[in-house]
Design an enzyme around this catalytic site. Structure first.
Site, PDB file in Angstrom:
ATOM      1  N   ASP A  10      54.164 102.486  84.820  1.00  0.00           N
ATOM      2  CA  ASP A  10      53.846 103.922  84.961  1.00  0.00           C
ATOM      3  C   ASP A  10      53.097 104.288  86.052  1.00  0.00           C
ATOM      4  O   ASP A  10      52.577 103.322  86.719  1.00  0.00           O
ATOM      5  CB  ASP A  10      53.230 104.359  83.515  1.00  0.00           C
ATOM      6  CG  ASP A  10      52.714 105.609  83.500  1.00  0.00           C
ATOM      7  OD1 ASP A  10      53.590 106.466  83.755  1.00  0.00           O
ATOM      8  OD2 ASP A  10      51.662 105.956  83.093  1.00  0.00           O
ATOM      9  N   ASP A  12      50.946 107.992  86.780  1.00  0.00           N
ATOM     10  CA  ASP A  12      49.826 108.700  86.507  1.00  0.00           C
ATOM     11  C   ASP A  12      49.155 108.157  85.243  1.00  0.00           C
ATOM     12  O   ASP A  12      49.496 107.991  84.237  1.00  0.00           O
ATOM     13  CB  ASP A  12      50.435 110.303  85.935  1.00  0.00           C
ATOM     14  CG  ASP A  12      51.288 110.836  86.974  1.00  0.00           C
ATOM     15  OD1 ASP A  12      50.434 111.183  88.233  1.00  0.00           O
ATOM     16  OD2 ASP A  12      52.222 111.064  86.727  1.00  0.00           O
ATOM     17  N   LYS A  55      57.061 120.894  84.469  1.00  0.00           N
ATOM     18  CA  LYS A  55      57.721 122.048  84.125  1.00  0.00           C
ATOM     19  C   LYS A  55      57.780 122.247  82.624  1.00  0.00           C
ATOM     20  O   LYS A  55      57.573 123.395  82.030  1.00  0.00           O
ATOM     21  CB  LYS A  55      59.198 122.080  84.747  1.00  0.00           C
ATOM     22  CG  LYS A  55      59.171 122.043  86.323  1.00  0.00           C
ATOM     23  CD  LYS A  55      60.576 121.863  86.772  1.00  0.00           C
ATOM     24  CE  LYS A  55      61.545 120.726  86.513  1.00  0.00           C
ATOM     25  NZ  LYS A  55      61.028 119.537  87.092  1.00  0.00           N
ATOM     26  N   LYS A  82      53.239 123.805  92.918  1.00  0.00           N
ATOM     27  CA  LYS A  82      52.136 122.797  92.385  1.00  0.00           C
ATOM     28  C   LYS A  82      52.335 121.370  92.950  1.00  0.00           C
ATOM     29  O   LYS A  82      51.614 120.626  93.430  1.00  0.00           O
ATOM     30  CB  LYS A  82      52.515 122.667  90.855  1.00  0.00           C
ATOM     31  CG  LYS A  82      51.490 121.590  90.103  1.00  0.00           C
ATOM     32  CD  LYS A  82      52.460 120.302  89.984  1.00  0.00           C
ATOM     33  CE  LYS A  82      51.544 119.320  89.346  1.00  0.00           C
ATOM     34  NZ  LYS A  82      52.078 117.956  89.311  1.00  0.00           N
ATOM     35  N   THR A 119      58.627 106.504  85.792  1.00  0.00           N
ATOM     36  CA  THR A 119      57.449 107.640  85.628  1.00  0.00           C
ATOM     37  C   THR A 119      58.212 108.845  85.288  1.00  0.00           C
ATOM     38  O   THR A 119      59.176 109.099  85.411  1.00  0.00           O
ATOM     39  CB  THR A 119      56.669 107.801  86.911  1.00  0.00           C
ATOM     40  OG1 THR A 119      55.641 108.923  86.787  1.00  0.00           O
ATOM     41  CG2 THR A 119      57.467 108.090  87.991  1.00  0.00           C
TER      42      THR A 119
HETATM   43  C1  XBP Z   1      52.977 111.900  83.606  1.00  0.00           C
HETATM   44  C2  XBP Z   1      53.424 113.297  83.427  1.00  0.00           C
HETATM   45  C3  XBP Z   1      53.680 114.327  84.705  1.00  0.00           C
HETATM   46  C4  XBP Z   1      52.373 114.630  85.335  1.00  0.00           C
HETATM   47  C5  XBP Z   1      52.599 115.879  86.205  1.00  0.00           C
HETATM   48  O1  XBP Z   1      53.243 111.119  82.579  1.00  0.00           O
HETATM   49  O2  XBP Z   1      53.454 113.980  82.368  1.00  0.00           O
HETATM   50  O3  XBP Z   1      54.296 115.149  84.173  1.00  0.00           O
HETATM   51  O4  XBP Z   1      51.472 114.763  84.618  1.00  0.00           O
HETATM   52  O5  XBP Z   1      53.768 115.595  87.199  1.00  0.00           O
HETATM   53  P1  XBP Z   1      53.433 109.729  82.680  1.00  0.00           P
HETATM   54  P2  XBP Z   1      54.902 116.406  87.305  1.00  0.00           P
HETATM   55  O6  XBP Z   1      52.253 109.014  83.122  1.00  0.00           O
HETATM   56  O7  XBP Z   1      53.815 109.069  81.001  1.00  0.00           O
HETATM   57  O8  XBP Z   1      54.777 109.493  83.467  1.00  0.00           O
HETATM   58  O9  XBP Z   1      54.090 117.800  87.521  1.00  0.00           O
HETATM   59  O10 XBP Z   1      55.235 115.893  88.883  1.00  0.00           O
HETATM   60  O11 XBP Z   1      55.752 116.485  86.261  1.00  0.00           O
HETATM   61 MG    MG Z   2      51.020 107.664  82.378  1.00  0.00          MG
END
Ligand code: XBP
Ligand code: MG
Length: 251
Positions: A10, A12, A55, A82, A119
């Site tokens: 993953d 983020d 989104k 964004k 991700t």
């Molecule tokens: C990460 C997310 C992403 C980020 C924002 O979740 O939910 O949507 O918060 O990124 P994970 P975008 O770590 O479980 O993959 O705005 O590019 O969607």
């Molecule tokens: Mg995450």
């Protein structure tokens, strides 16, 4: 006995703490720029993280306040702005990798273990983080970078993990997921994967029952020992998480 052939990462919250000081700030800049009277403070953003995908998160924030969301194209162009702000923030180098991430990635790469990304975030946001926080040489070290809208259902749906494994030609018994959130853990679990969770301030209180290891961070040899929140495989020597720990999880 299982063999560890692939680590599915993953991004983020796992590679780096991108949410509070990266994505959140970028959303707020985009709202401001578009003349939208909305700013997400730290606790509000924590609530909104229940919905993955930028989104989807914007839409959800309207709906939960009982406000009709803008058209999908408007949300998409707001989100594109964004992403652009997020790329700028990342390019400033303000989001470092979490402790132990570079070490574990390097140990695995040098051991010939396949590295992949699974991700929810947008590919352009992922690429910015690789380029500026990890280093451009890592683009080729990930066998696949599965990201964003490439699958219709985002985490907690297992689709992005299933997609990555299908592309790699690998089965879940030889892959291990690296996650930070309840949504990510459920996605990994429902894809049939074992999963290591490294929590952060937003995710520490979430439900990780059944995960294969839950730690405060991967840690570094010269630092304070990590906090171990769940260790069902009874791994020893968990001052920091090493590649051999990950291999033992697969046994
Ligand atoms: C990460 C997310 C992403 C980020 C924002 O979740 O939910 O949507 O918060 O990124 P994970 P975008 O770590 O479980 O993959 O705005 O590019 O969607
Ligand atoms: Mg995450």
């Amino acid at each position: 006995m299982g063999t560890l052939k692939c680590l599915l990462w993953d991004v983020d919250g796992t590679l780096a703490d991108t949410e509070r000081d990266g994505h959140r700030i970028a959303f707020n800049l985009a709202f401001d720029e578009a003349g939208i009277d909305r700013q997400w403070d730290v606790p509000t953003y924590g609530e909104l993280l229940a919905v993955t995908g930028g989104k989807e998160r914007i839409r959800h924030d309207y709906e939960r306040r009982g406000i009709q969301p803008p058209a999908q194209e408007t949300i998409a162009s707001l989100h594109a702005r964004k992403t652009s702000h997020y790329q700028d923030l990342i390019a400033e180098g303000r989001i470092p990798l979490r402790p132990g991430v570079r070490r574990l990635l390097t140990e695995a790469f040098e051991a010939g273990i396949t590295l992949a990304v699974a991700t929810t975030t947008t590919p352009a946001a992922l690429d910015a983080l690789i380029e500026h926080s990890l280093g451009a040489e890592w683009f080729d070290r990930f066998a696949i970078r599965a990201a964003g809208d490439i699958v219709p259902a985002k985490k907690p749906a297992p689709d992005i993990y299933l997609y990555a494994m299908r592309e790699l030609g690998l089965t879940p018994d030889v892959c291990l997921a690296m996650e930070d959130s309840g949504n990510g853990w459920r996605a990994a679990r429902d894809a049939g994967l074992k999963c290591v969770v490294t929590v952060n301030d937003y995710t520490r209180g979430q439900d990780f029952s059944g995960a294969d290891l839950v730690v405060s961070e991967f840690g570094e040899p010269g630092d304070e020992p990590i906090e171990v929140l769940a260790n069902p495989h009874h791994l020893s020597g968990l001052h920091h998480v090493r590649l051999d720990h990950l291999m033992r999880i697969m046994d």
